[in-house]
Design an enzyme around this catalytic site. Structure first.
Site, PDB file in Angstrom:
ATOM      1  CG  HIS A 222      14.219 -37.187  29.203  1.00 17.43           C
ATOM      2  ND1 HIS A 222      15.350 -36.427  29.357  1.00 17.43           N
ATOM      3  CD2 HIS A 222      13.371 -36.785  30.202  1.00 17.43           C
ATOM      4  CE1 HIS A 222      15.184 -35.606  30.394  1.00 17.43           C
ATOM      5  NE2 HIS A 222      13.988 -35.807  30.928  1.00 17.43           N
ATOM      6  CG  HIS A 261      19.892 -31.103  23.734  1.00 12.08           C
ATOM      7  ND1 HIS A 261      19.176 -30.023  24.163  1.00 12.08           N
ATOM      8  CD2 HIS A 261      20.077 -31.901  24.807  1.00 12.08           C
ATOM      9  CE1 HIS A 261      18.945 -30.160  25.456  1.00 12.08           C
ATOM     10  NE2 HIS A 261      19.481 -31.289  25.873  1.00 12.08           N
ATOM     11  CG  ASP A 312      21.875 -39.294  27.646  1.00 10.09           C
ATOM     12  OD1 ASP A 312      22.148 -39.320  28.849  1.00 10.09           O
ATOM     13  OD2 ASP A 312      20.800 -38.854  27.204  1.00 10.09           O
TER      14      ASP A 312
END
Ligand code: CMC
Length: 376
Positions: A222, A261, A312
């Site tokens: 995460h 994802h 990210d």
């Protein structure tokens, strides 16, 4: 077939309704309260986004001024919390530090036990204002440095740089940081948000829900991925070495951080905007290495694995180019996501039902207890 239909990882499960944000994987798009996140990045600020998430509408000028004044007035930590932060182990994980600081803030908060909507909103504002102060203070304490007090003459984003570095960078850097904060603010029923909603569903308080959400965000699957991305980029000696490095990962079937994802399978809606601002940061700093290496990795991951980067992936190098130490990256994510988490706590509480799923038991069948003397 009588086999129970288990949705491991709750894949594809619709757990509730929500009017906060919408992910549309088929068009790689994301809206907050109906506004495309890319448009918010170009036409609004993080403060306006926070107001939007909590109130459902963008603020008027007067509403924004009042919101900002309240945020500025709540930034300072108590002397007791500053003492506690100074006593954290120097090598504590920064996410453990902010998790503990938020838990302590709950014990100090006069309205901690009041879970009325009005009190929860006031606590959300206090958390938004104080979390960056605690993140910066804990980071400085881990390096043996004294905390820098918040400056109410500075904007939310400017003040964060001031509290970490003791100075405010050029406007392009503040702008890129503000954009990252908007992009990290909210993303439907992700693991940390669902954690916050689960805690709220027991009628526990706001600080408890946010403490749990921070614990969930820490993991590298995460929020922890933005730090892992930068460690990975630093492991690769040069852009030219990236292809060979990635082959090694493929050989070991290793995860490549910042890719993949659960919801987006053909591209993360937030990546193009964050990549644009990471590239601006590379220009400003005059260091293209990280973005050049990133581009090689993204191209090969797509060609070989058909896997796209997630937010990210560009956020990691962007924060590094802004001058932040890597352990600050996920705590920065917390400074932003407090807005989405709090919006979800308010929404859950407004129409609450205890979250309590079922499991299929696969242990041994029922059996008699043999008393200790007979067990040998
Ligand atoms: N590197 C290599 N292979 C991958 C990756 C990756 N990053 N992501 C997915 N795959 C493979 C996966 O091994 C699986 O292969 P196979 O079908 O052969 O078993 C296939 O792609 C499908 O993936 P999945 O495991 O079904 O995906 P998931 O929805 O369970 O997991 C994920 C999603 C984000 C946990 C995963 O993609 C991952 O671990 N990525 C790396 C960590 C990361 O970047 N996390 C940030 C998530 S997004 C933003 C945030 O929350 O901060």
């Amino acid at each position: 077939n009588d086999a129970p239909d288990i949705k491991k990882g709750l894949v594809g499960v619709l757990a509730d309704v929500s009017s906060i944000s919408k992910v549309m994987p088929e068009t790689n798009s994301l809206t907050y309260r109906g506004y495309a996140v890319q448009d918010l990045c170009e036409l609004a600020s993080f403060d306006e986004t926070a107001f939007l998430l909590w109130n459902g509408e963008l603020p008027t000028k007067a509403e924004l001024a009042a919101f900002q004044a309240e945020e500025k007035a709540n930034r300072a930590l108590t002397p007791a919390l500053l003492r506690v932060i100074a006593e954290f182990p120097k090598d504590a994980h920064p996410m453990d530090a902010i998790r503990s600081a938020v838990s302590f803030m709950g014990m100090e908060d006069a309205e901690s036990e009041d879970i009325s909507d009005a009190a929860q909103r006031r606590k959300a504002m206090r958390l938004l204002a104080k979390i960056p102060t605690a993140v910066a203070a804990a980071h400085r304490a881990s390096k043996g440095q004294a905390p820098i007090a918040p400056d109410p003459s500075l904007s939310f984003c400017e003040n964060f740089f001031h509290m970490v570095f003791g100075k405010v960078p050029q406007p392009e850097v503040i702008r890129a940081f503000d954009v990252s904060m908007i992009l990290y603010a909210e993303h439907t029923f992700n693991a940390s948000t669902f954690t916050a909603r689960t805690i709220c569903s027991t009628m526990a308080d706001m600080h408890g829900a946010i403490t749990g959400a921070i614990a969930a965000l820490k993991g590298p699957l995460h929020g922890g991925a933005n730090e892992a991305v930068m460690h990975m980029l630093k492991e690769i000696p040069s852009p030219e070495a990236a292809a060979g490095w990635l082959e090694g990962k493929f050989d070991h079937k290793a995860l490549v951080m910042g890719f993949g994802h659960r919801v987006y399978k053909t591209g993360d809606s937030r990546v193009p905007t964050m990549k644009k601002y990471a590239e601006i940061m590379a220009e400003v700093v005059g260091d293209k290495r990280w973005m050049n290496t990133s581009n090689v990795l993204a191209k090969i991951m797509l060609e070989r694995k058909n896997i796209h980067p997630n937010l990210d992936f560009p956020a990691g190098p962007a924060y590094y180019l802004m001058g932040f130490d890597i352990p600050l990256f996920t705590p920065i994510f917390v400074c932003s996501r407090i807005t989405g988490w709090a919006a979800h706590v308010l929404e859950q509480a407004a129409d609450n039902r205890l979250i309590r799923p079922l499991s299929v038991y696969t242990g041994v069948e029922q059996r008699p207890v043999v008393p200790l003397p007979q067990r040998g």
